[in-house]
Design a protein around this motif. Structure first.
Motif, PDB file in Angstrom:
ATOM      1  N   ARG A  45     -25.473 -16.775  25.521  1.00  0.00           N
ATOM      2  CA  ARG A  45     -25.389 -15.319  25.572  1.00  0.00           C
ATOM      3  C   ARG A  45     -25.975 -14.664  24.329  1.00  0.00           C
ATOM      4  O   ARG A  45     -26.574 -13.589  24.400  1.00  0.00           O
ATOM      5  CB  ARG A  45     -23.936 -14.879  25.769  1.00  0.00           C
ATOM      6  N   GLU A  46     -25.788 -15.299  23.167  1.00  0.00           N
ATOM      7  CA  GLU A  46     -26.286 -14.677  21.943  1.00  0.00           C
ATOM      8  C   GLU A  46     -27.805 -14.613  21.903  1.00  0.00           C
ATOM      9  O   GLU A  46     -28.386 -13.901  21.071  1.00  0.00           O
ATOM     10  CB  GLU A  46     -25.764 -15.409  20.707  1.00  0.00           C
ATOM     11  N   LEU A  47     -28.473 -15.354  22.820  1.00  0.00           N
ATOM     12  CA  LEU A  47     -29.933 -15.326  22.899  1.00  0.00           C
ATOM     13  C   LEU A  47     -30.419 -14.573  24.133  1.00  0.00           C
ATOM     14  O   LEU A  47     -31.592 -14.649  24.496  1.00  0.00           O
ATOM     15  CB  LEU A  47     -30.480 -16.754  22.900  1.00  0.00           C
ATOM     16  N   GLY A  48     -29.512 -13.859  24.779  1.00  0.00           N
ATOM     17  CA  GLY A  48     -29.912 -13.033  25.908  1.00  0.00           C
ATOM     18  C   GLY A  48     -29.627 -13.626  27.273  1.00  0.00           C
ATOM     19  O   GLY A  48     -30.006 -13.045  28.289  1.00  0.00           O
ATOM     20  N   GLY A  49     -28.969 -14.793  27.323  1.00  0.00           N
ATOM     21  CA  GLY A  49     -28.689 -15.434  28.604  1.00  0.00           C
ATOM     22  C   GLY A  49     -27.294 -15.151  29.100  1.00  0.00           C
ATOM     23  O   GLY A  49     -26.596 -14.258  28.606  1.00  0.00           O
ATOM     24  N   ALA A 109     -14.415 -21.783  27.353  1.00  0.00           N
ATOM     25  CA  ALA A 109     -15.122 -21.113  26.266  1.00  0.00           C
ATOM     26  C   ALA A 109     -16.596 -21.467  26.375  1.00  0.00           C
ATOM     27  O   ALA A 109     -16.955 -22.523  26.906  1.00  0.00           O
ATOM     28  CB  ALA A 109     -14.567 -21.551  24.911  1.00  0.00           C
ATOM     29  N   PRO A 110     -17.486 -20.601  25.878  1.00  0.00           N
ATOM     30  CA  PRO A 110     -18.918 -20.933  25.896  1.00  0.00           C
ATOM     31  C   PRO A 110     -19.198 -22.182  25.065  1.00  0.00           C
ATOM     32  O   PRO A 110     -18.619 -22.356  23.989  1.00  0.00           O
ATOM     33  CB  PRO A 110     -19.581 -19.695  25.280  1.00  0.00           C
ATOM     34  N   LEU A 111     -20.050 -23.055  25.584  1.00  0.00           N
ATOM     35  CA  LEU A 111     -20.398 -24.274  24.854  1.00  0.00           C
ATOM     36  C   LEU A 111     -21.164 -23.923  23.586  1.00  0.00           C
ATOM     37  O   LEU A 111     -22.174 -23.212  23.636  1.00  0.00           O
ATOM     38  CB  LEU A 111     -21.246 -25.186  25.740  1.00  0.00           C
ATOM     39  N   ASP A 112     -20.682 -24.424  22.459  1.00  0.00           N
ATOM     40  CA  ASP A 112     -21.376 -24.292  21.183  1.00  0.00           C
ATOM     41  C   ASP A 112     -22.130 -25.593  20.936  1.00  0.00           C
ATOM     42  O   ASP A 112     -21.537 -26.599  20.548  1.00  0.00           O
ATOM     43  CB  ASP A 112     -20.372 -24.016  20.061  1.00  0.00           C
TER      44      ASP A 112
END
Length: 521
Positions: free
Chosen positions: A3-7, A356-359
């Protein structure tokens, strides 16, 4: 895409759910147009710098394609044969040489993530990862080879890539020089789990549906009594059990990715092996229909060709065994050998639960805290076995499940004792017995996930009425027990028949055969 890259990537469990309908229809499409780009991009998400991450995101969001060039393994299959080498260029950067003849999407990709040899020998620092963007490479040095025809996944574009004295800029290096092996160990955790939870489970859902359809079109209609009913109920139980292990691995990546190295290898190993056996059983039920090429049943032969290729991944069984065998040495010294005090958390065993989003940067190349990894899963088996004793009064099926769980708990301790014989050997030695123990280890992990999902299923589950009852877990564990050579008592009357009825109910209602029971499009 994070998400932090626009996805919209929130987590790999959710991604697997999105991909399953694709894989139910076409495994080759799911790989070629779905997961391959993620496998390549995950290296950038794990270790890439800001420029590499931004450029990769921009490329993929704009409709571009990426693929991955794996390193060579000795005596490998054709997909792995050949490799690339890099040497420092006099004016800076690198010069890359090499050729691979079978690479998915090599003829259509705009960028390649390549594992390139940068040092001699086979040490942990022998390879590095590079982001090779075709618009930054000279066209005369990049040769795309003709498309290669494969027996399985014919719909995927396999072609070759030849790099001849190709100059590569210094900022194409992903992470540090010599970090390629470590990066592959980290990012393969994502690919192993998604292949198991997306491609294999999704594909087997369709294979089982073909068999149920064939029975429904027989003269007797959809009456699953006798041998055919037992076979289909058994495959259904295996599918639910494999999905239990696969979803556990996917949720572990979302909730605690630093602990996923060994569990992801076990998921890939067990799910691939179990579902391949079930394909043979389904072929027997389909009979002559399994060889038809028309629209009604032609997809089954396609699955027979495609699913083994999907299960192969980078190096298939050898790849996962290389991770699992060294871990067996620690099994003999696990703290839970005498008790079950550090079980894996229940959140791992609740399909569709909060995540949670995968880091990607939290993925580790070394095993860590055993509580969250495979040892925690085995501890969950011991805990479930102890708690099931309190359910005996609920009926003969619960009592039978409690007996089976006790037998599996005893096998956990026997396995630990057998692993103790490996602990005195040098780390470089992998005796043949190790590979037998890996088989047993992974089956026990599958049994642990199966019991834990059954124990944690409730009314919020997609098909809580089925998952919270003992029938599917009882049948799955009895099949696992026979594979392990345990003394498995006869099942209570009606278990297979009732589970077959649940299978028919899902078929008629247009629901998937996995843990989620999703409505089919």
């Amino acid at each position: 895409m994070p998400r932090e890259l626009g996805g919209r990537l929130d987590g790999v469990e959710g991604l697997a759910q999105v991909l399953r309908p694709v894989f139910r229809r076409d495994v080759a499409l799911g790989f070629g147009a779905g997961m391959t780009a993620l496998f390549a991009a995950s290296v950038v998400w794990s270790a890439g710098d800001g420029r590499q991450r931004r450029d990769t995101a921009r490329r993929l969001l704009g409709g571009g394609r990426m693929t991955i060039l794996h390193r060579e393994f000795a005596h490998a299959n054709a997909i792995l044969r050949g490799e690339y080498t890099a040497r420092p260029a006099p004016g800076g950067g690198y010069v890359v040489d090499g050729r691979k003849d079978v690479v998915i999407n090599a003829d259509r990709a705009d960028a390649f993530v390549a594992y390139v040899r940068t040092a001699p020998g086979d040490g942990p620092d022998s390879h590095s990862a590079f982001l090779l963007e075709t618009d930054r490479l000279p066209s005369h040095a990049v040769h795309r080879l003709p498309r290669a025809r494969t027996h399985g996944m014919r719909g995927a574009h396999y072609a070759g890539l030849d790099l001849e004295q190709c100059p590569v800029p210094a900022d194409a290096l992903i992470g540090e020089l010599g970090e390629g092996i470590s990066l592959s160990l980290r990012t393969f955790q994502v690919s192993r789990s998604l292949v198991s939870g997306g491609a294999l489970v999704g594909g087997m859902d369709s294979a089982l549906r073909y068999a149920v359809r064939a029975v429904s079109q027989s003269r007797r209609g959809l009456v699953l009594r006798g041998r055919r009913g037992r076979v289909l109920a058994g495959v259904f139980a295996d599918l639910l059990a494999c999905d239990s292990l696969a979803v556990t691995g996917l949720r572990l990546l979302d909730l605690a990715p630093e602990h996923a190295l060994v569990p992801s290898a076990a998921v890939k190993y067990a799910v691939s092996a179990l579902l391949q056996e079930d394909l043979d059983d389904l072929a027997a039920v389909l009979g002559a229909r399994g060889y038809e090429r028309g629209p009604a049943y032609g997809g089954f032969q396609k699955l027979v060709r495609d699913l083994p290729v999907a299960g192969l991944g980078h190096a298939g069984t050898a790849d996962t065994q290389a991770v699992l065998v060294p871990h067996l040495r620690t099994l003999a010294h696990a703290a839970w050998r005498g008790e079950s005090g550090h079980e894996a958390p229940a959140a791992l065993f609740t399909p569709g639960g909060p995540g949670a989003p995968l880091d990607f940067r939290r993925l580790a190349a070394e095993p860590s805290d055993p509580q969250h990894g495979c040892d925690g899963l085995l501890a969950a088996l011991l805990g479930a076995a102890a708690r099931l004793d309190g359910h005996r009064s609920r009926g003969p099926r619960w009592a039978a499940l409690a007996d089976l769980a006790r037998a599996f708990a005893a096998e956990v301790h026997r396995l630990a004792d057998r692993c103790a014989t490996l602990s005195g050997r040098p780390d470089t030695v992998a005796p043949a017995a190790s590979y037998v123990l890996v088989d047993r280890y992974c089956l026990l992990l599958a049994a642990a996930a199966c019991l834990a999902v059954c124990e944690n299923a409730g009314p919020r589950a997609a098909d809580g009425a089925l998952l919270a009852e003992p029938d599917w877990a009882l049948l799955a564990l009895s099949r696992f027990g026979r594979r392990l050579g345990l003394e498995v008592p006869e099942l209570p009357d009606g278990v297979a028949l009732d589970l077959a009825a649940g299978l028919v109910d899902r078929y008629r209602r247009g629901r998937s055969f996995d843990l989620y029971g999703m409505r089919l499009a």
